[in-house]
Write a protein that holds these residues in place. Structure first.
Motif, PDB file in Angstrom:
ATOM      1  N   SER A  72       0.827  -1.206   0.000  1.00 29.98           N
ATOM      2  CA  SER A  72       0.000   0.000   0.000  1.00 29.98           C
ATOM      3  C   SER A  72       0.866   1.264   0.000  1.00 29.98           C
ATOM      4  O   SER A  72       0.602   2.208  -0.758  1.00 29.98           O
ATOM      5  N   VAL A  73       1.888   1.279   0.828  1.00 27.27           N
ATOM      6  CA  VAL A  73       2.777   2.440   0.883  1.00 27.27           C
ATOM      7  C   VAL A  73       3.524   2.596  -0.442  1.00 27.27           C
ATOM      8  O   VAL A  73       3.732   3.720  -0.910  1.00 27.27           O
ATOM      9  N   GLY A  74       3.895   1.499  -1.059  1.00 26.33           N
ATOM     10  CA  GLY A  74       4.556   1.572  -2.364  1.00 26.33           C
ATOM     11  C   GLY A  74       3.698   2.282  -3.395  1.00 26.33           C
ATOM     12  O   GLY A  74       4.188   3.106  -4.177  1.00 26.33           O
ATOM     13  N   LYS A  75       2.399   1.991  -3.385  1.00 28.89           N
ATOM     14  CA  LYS A  75       1.469   2.677  -4.293  1.00 28.89           C
ATOM     15  C   LYS A  75       1.411   4.166  -3.972  1.00 28.89           C
ATOM     16  O   LYS A  75       1.409   5.006  -4.877  1.00 28.89           O
ATOM     17  N   THR A  76       1.339   4.480  -2.687  1.00 28.36           N
ATOM     18  CA  THR A  76       1.297   5.880  -2.265  1.00 28.36           C
ATOM     19  C   THR A  76       2.544   6.621  -2.734  1.00 28.36           C
ATOM     20  O   THR A  76       2.458   7.732  -3.268  1.00 28.36           O
ATOM     21  N   GLU A  81       5.481  10.488  -6.079  1.00 24.81           N
ATOM     22  CA  GLU A  81       6.555  10.775  -7.043  1.00 24.81           C
ATOM     23  C   GLU A  81       5.984  11.377  -8.327  1.00 24.81           C
ATOM     24  O   GLU A  81       6.515  12.365  -8.848  1.00 24.81           O
ATOM     25  N   ALA A  82       4.901  10.810  -8.827  1.00 20.48           N
ATOM     26  CA  ALA A  82       4.282  11.325 -10.055  1.00 20.48           C
ATOM     27  C   ALA A  82       3.777  12.757  -9.855  1.00 20.48           C
ATOM     28  O   ALA A  82       3.937  13.609 -10.740  1.00 20.48           O
ATOM     29  N   GLN A  83       3.189  13.035  -8.700  1.00 17.79           N
ATOM     30  CA  GLN A  83       2.672  14.379  -8.447  1.00 17.79           C
ATOM     31  C   GLN A  83       3.782  15.400  -8.292  1.00 17.79           C
ATOM     32  O   GLN A  83       3.674  16.526  -8.773  1.00 17.79           O
ATOM     33  N   ILE A  84       4.863  15.008  -7.627  1.00 22.88           N
ATOM     34  CA  ILE A  84       5.996  15.937  -7.500  1.00 22.88           C
ATOM     35  C   ILE A  84       6.606  16.176  -8.877  1.00 22.88           C
ATOM     36  O   ILE A  84       6.911  17.313  -9.244  1.00 22.88           O
ATOM     37  N   ARG A  85       6.767  15.122  -9.644  1.00 18.63           N
ATOM     38  CA  ARG A  85       7.374  15.226 -10.976  1.00 18.63           C
ATOM     39  C   ARG A  85       6.556  16.158 -11.875  1.00 18.63           C
ATOM     40  O   ARG A  85       7.118  16.925 -12.660  1.00 18.63           O
ATOM     41  N   SER A  86       5.236  16.110 -11.779  1.00 14.96           N
ATOM     42  CA  SER A  86       4.385  16.894 -12.678  1.00 14.96           C
ATOM     43  C   SER A  86       4.043  18.280 -12.145  1.00 14.96           C
ATOM     44  O   SER A  86       3.414  19.065 -12.844  1.00 14.96           O
ATOM     45  N   LEU A 105      13.050   6.031  -1.881  1.00 15.05           N
ATOM     46  CA  LEU A 105      12.148   5.430  -0.888  1.00 15.05           C
ATOM     47  C   LEU A 105      11.364   4.285  -1.522  1.00 15.05           C
ATOM     48  O   LEU A 105      11.232   3.212  -0.936  1.00 15.05           O
ATOM     49  N   SER A 106      10.850   4.513  -2.730  1.00 11.66           N
ATOM     50  CA  SER A 106      10.072   3.476  -3.425  1.00 11.66           C
ATOM     51  C   SER A 106      10.902   2.226  -3.669  1.00 11.66           C
ATOM     52  O   SER A 106      10.423   1.100  -3.482  1.00 11.66           O
ATOM     53  N   ALA A 110      10.146  -1.467  -2.126  1.00  7.46           N
ATOM     54  CA  ALA A 110      10.013  -2.648  -2.995  1.00  7.46           C
ATOM     55  C   ALA A 110      11.007  -3.733  -2.577  1.00  7.46           C
ATOM     56  O   ALA A 110      10.668  -4.923  -2.561  1.00  7.46           O
ATOM     57  N   HIS A 111      12.207  -3.322  -2.224  1.00 10.89           N
ATOM     58  CA  HIS A 111      13.241  -4.256  -1.758  1.00 10.89           C
ATOM     59  C   HIS A 111      12.766  -4.957  -0.479  1.00 10.89           C
ATOM     60  O   HIS A 111      12.866  -6.183  -0.344  1.00 10.89           O
TER      61      HIS A 111
END
Length: 150
Positions: A72-76, A81-86, A105-106, A110-111
């Protein structure tokens, strides 16, 4: 019948004073700024992962719970990341540093999730170290982007 729960031992190395100061700083700065808000979300998510992994390592959290939480946190973090990037900001360098830190962090999450899925303590502990390094990178990137300028 109530089942006793094991308390997760508090260990100061996991909650350094600097991290707590960062959280307080993050809470007080850049009120409506989308990038700042997303950065605070990433910091909170990272702290959640840290606590979940600490609990799992201590045997206080089942693997299924820990894996689901990290997923769940990975999705968040991917959304953050996408929102900061855009985001449209006047400071593209600051945005790039924050994006890189959230990506780190992502990767750490995932690791850790991969280690949890195969019940590999060594891999999870390695991911914890990666997570802590990524948390420090996020703190530095946030300070660079939103801290006082000389």
């Amino acid at each position: 019948m109530a089942h006793p729960t094991r308390a997760v031992p508090h260990n100061d190395r996991h909650f350094p004073v600097g991290w707590l100061c960062l959280l307080l700083m993050l809470a007080g700065l850049a009120g409506c700024n989308q990038v700042a808000q997303q950065s605070r979300t990433a910091a909170s998510a990272a702290q959640t992962v840290s606590m979940v992994l600490d609990a799992w390592v201590e045997g206080a959290a089942p693997s299924a719970y820990a894996t689901a939480a990290l997923h769940s946190v990975g999705k968040t973090l991917a959304e953050v990341e996408a929102q900061i990037r855009s985001a449209e900001t006047a400071e593209p360098a600051g945005r790039a540093g924050l994006t890189a830190a959230v990506n780190s962090l992502s990767v750490a999450v995932a690791h850790a999730e991969a280690g949890l899925r195969v019940n590999n303590r060594t891999e999870v502990k390695s991911a914890q170290q990666d997570l802590r390094a990524a948390m420090r990178s996020l703190a530095a990137a946030y300070t660079s982007a939103f801290g006082p300028k000389p």
